[in-house]
Design a protein around this motif. Structure first.
Motif, mmCIF file in Angstrom:
data_model
loop_
_atom_site.group_PDB
_atom_site.id
_atom_site.type_symbol
_atom_site.label_atom_id
_atom_site.label_comp_id
_atom_site.label_asym_id
_atom_site.label_seq_id
_atom_site.Cartn_x
_atom_site.Cartn_y
_atom_site.Cartn_z
ATOM 1 N N ILE A 190 16.527 26.994 26.561
ATOM 2 C CA ILE A 190 17.077 26.927 25.200
ATOM 3 C C ILE A 190 16.586 28.096 24.362
ATOM 4 O O ILE A 190 17.334 28.662 23.546
ATOM 5 C CB ILE A 190 16.709 25.574 24.563
ATOM 6 C CG1 ILE A 190 17.502 24.452 25.235
ATOM 7 C CG2 ILE A 190 16.980 25.586 23.061
ATOM 8 C CD1 ILE A 190 17.135 23.065 24.764
ATOM 9 N N VAL A 191 15.336 28.494 24.563
ATOM 10 C CA VAL A 191 14.811 29.664 23.863
ATOM 11 C C VAL A 191 15.629 30.901 24.230
ATOM 12 O O VAL A 191 16.038 31.690 23.368
ATOM 13 C CB VAL A 191 13.325 29.879 24.185
ATOM 14 C CG1 VAL A 191 12.839 31.205 23.613
ATOM 15 C CG2 VAL A 191 12.484 28.738 23.632
ATOM 16 N N ALA A 192 15.883 31.096 25.533
ATOM 17 C CA ALA A 192 16.663 32.258 25.979
ATOM 18 C C ALA A 192 18.094 32.205 25.444
ATOM 19 O O ALA A 192 18.663 33.225 25.029
ATOM 20 C CB ALA A 192 16.658 32.327 27.502
ATOM 21 N N VAL A 193 18.680 31.017 25.454
ATOM 22 C CA VAL A 193 20.057 30.859 24.964
ATOM 23 C C VAL A 193 20.151 31.247 23.495
ATOM 24 O O VAL A 193 21.057 31.982 23.076
ATOM 25 C CB VAL A 193 20.531 29.406 25.177
ATOM 26 C CG1 VAL A 193 21.805 29.132 24.365
ATOM 27 C CG2 VAL A 193 20.786 29.149 26.651
ATOM 28 N N ASN A 194 19.215 30.783 22.690
ATOM 29 C CA ASN A 194 19.262 31.067 21.258
ATOM 30 C C ASN A 194 18.830 32.491 20.925
ATOM 31 O O ASN A 194 19.312 33.081 19.964
ATOM 32 C CB ASN A 194 18.377 30.074 20.506
ATOM 33 C CG ASN A 194 18.987 28.685 20.456
ATOM 34 O OD1 ASN A 194 19.977 28.458 19.788
ATOM 35 N ND2 ASN A 194 18.400 27.764 21.201
#
Length: 459
Positions: A369-373
């Protein structure tokens, strides 16, 4: 009143005599320091000792511990596990300089100290990766040396019966000094060299009258059932002798106490059921709970603060723009890869597999989720490996395969069918990284109303 007092005294005396009973036999194992996996073997040793105690064996439990074993471990073994700890100096390994020597076995010759336990009639010497299914006290009826041939020509030293003798121990020390042949430089090679004729010995069958035998004997295979036999048929089928002890002599990083060993190795869950019944997981649970809170916090922060890294990428020179663009994509790909690898490093190795895999999936999805955002990536392609790993575990854990070959083919078939989905997901991620600067580059930096003159956007 006097009769009652006399009865109480007799009762206390009987209880004290039972508590002070001296056992003539022992189950023994060894513990030494100096490897990255010392703690894992300490946990495995404790589980094995508690399992033996749970089976109500009629013998002492002995740990041959090197002098550098932490005192708190020794105290736990003695006070919590009921073991007798014998502190010894490490036996110097004269084979450590020979070619292809595995440094993990440098101190395994400490196993020879079992022959010094002359206060016992018989000793069953054990490695920590043994899983007991039944009480095996009948082994104390065996002769001066008994072991199992899990290899057609070489017996295994993960479990063997011996008659302690200072004469034998001193002769072994002499053989070490003169350089007796030892193919692997460890206890396995030395002991098999010291008892070269065991293959010609008769098979041990415990006498019904309980007497102890003399001489050397081959133990039935059921006393050292190699876990790899189970994985072939997904059931035990050892016709000679009782099915009593499972051993795990395979790859060192697939021992049954590691959380990732199940469902990769189905028997890993059996070892953890023993741990759950014995010492539990109190030492690891605080770390697990801390990680759960940490990962949930990461997901909340990542969702609330969506950074837009593309707004920070401006430069004058086209060559530099090209390098920054490719570096940007490289960082994004490595971030996704790290999301799936980093959680493995922080999960306690000996935690229960269900807890371990749950914590892994929670950590992986939070970092994804960190990478996605951070890079404005599509969620589903980034999480495709997450679903792929989960599906693989479900395929491996399916309990109704007819045998291990069908199970292996099923896992291979699943990997073959899922690979196109992973490829498409990777292409989607790369495409998204390609258009991201073009989509976001026209936006000004945070706090700026327009582009500074002379700067071009990243493309």
């Amino acid at each position: 009143m006097r009769v009652s007092l006399l009865g109480l005294v007799i009762l206390v005396s009987c209880v004290g005599a039972a508590a002070a009973r001296v056992h003539r036999n022992a189950y023994a194992t060894m513990m030494y320091m100096g490897t990255p996996r010392d703690y894992e073997f300490y946990v495995a040793t404790r589980v094995m000792l508690r399992s033996l105690r749970h089976l109500e064996v009629d013998a002492d439990l002995v740990v041959i511990a090197s002098l550098d074993v932490p005192s708190r471990w020794v105290q736990a073994l003695q006070e919590e596990d009921g073991a007798k700890v014998v502190s010894v100096e490490n036996i110097k390994n004269p084979y450590s300089e020979q070619s292809q020597f595995d440094w993990r076995f440098k101190l395994t010759l400490n196993k020879l100290y079992a022959w010094k336990l002359v206060q016992y009639d018989r000793v069953v010497m054990l490695d920590a990766d043994n899983l007991f299914l039944h009480n095996t006290d009948e082994l104390f009826q065996c002769g001066s040396f008994c072991a199992v041939f899990i290899n057609p020509c070489i017996f295994h030293t993960g479990l063997f019966v011996l008659q302690p003798s200072m004469a034998v121990f001193n002769d072994m020390m002499h053989e070490l000094d003169v350089g007796r042949s030892n193919p692997d430089g460890a206890d396995q090679g030395f002991i098999t060299s010291y008892f070269p004729d065991l293959l010609n010995s008769p098979l041990f069958l415990s006498p019904l009258n309980g007497t102890k035998l003399d001489g050397t004997y081959r133990l039935p295979l059921g006393y050292q059932m190699d876990a790899s036999y189970y994985y072939l048929k997904l059931r035990w089928n050892v016709p000679c002798g009782p099915n009593s002890v499972i051993t795990f002599p395979g790859a060192s990083w697939l021992k049954p106490w590691y959380w990732w060993s199940w469902p990769v190795l189905p028997l890993g869950i059996d070892w953890h059921s023993k741990r759950l019944q014995t010492i539990g997981y109190g030492a690891e649970m605080p770390i697990v709970l801390l990680q759960v809170v940490f990962y949930l916090g990461i997901m909340a922060v990542a969702r609330l603060a969506r950074p837009n890294l593309s707004k920070l990428c401006y430069h004058r020179e086209e060559k530099s723009v090209f390098l920054i663009h490719n570096g940007f994509k490289l960082v994004a790909i490595w971030s996704i890869l790290a999301a799936y690898l980093v959680p493995i490093l922080f999960i306690p190795y000996t935690i229960h597999p269900v807890i371990g895999w749950t914590l892994y999936f929670l950590g992986a999805i939070s970092l994804c989720i960190v990478a996605v955002n951070a890079f404005l990536l599509p969620m589903l392609p980034v999480l495709m490996p997450w679903f792929g790993i989960l599906g693989a575990l479900i395929v491996m854990a399916y309990p109704w395969y007819s045998d291990g070959v069908v199970r292996a083919l099923s896992v291979f078939g699943y990997a073959f069918c899922s690979s196109p989905f992973l490829y498409v997901a990777f292409k989607r991620i790369v495409s998204s990284l390609q258009v991201l600067p073009e989509r976001e580059g026209f936006l000004p930096r945070l706090g700026e109303s327009a582009f500074p003159s002379g700067l071009s956007k990243l493309c």
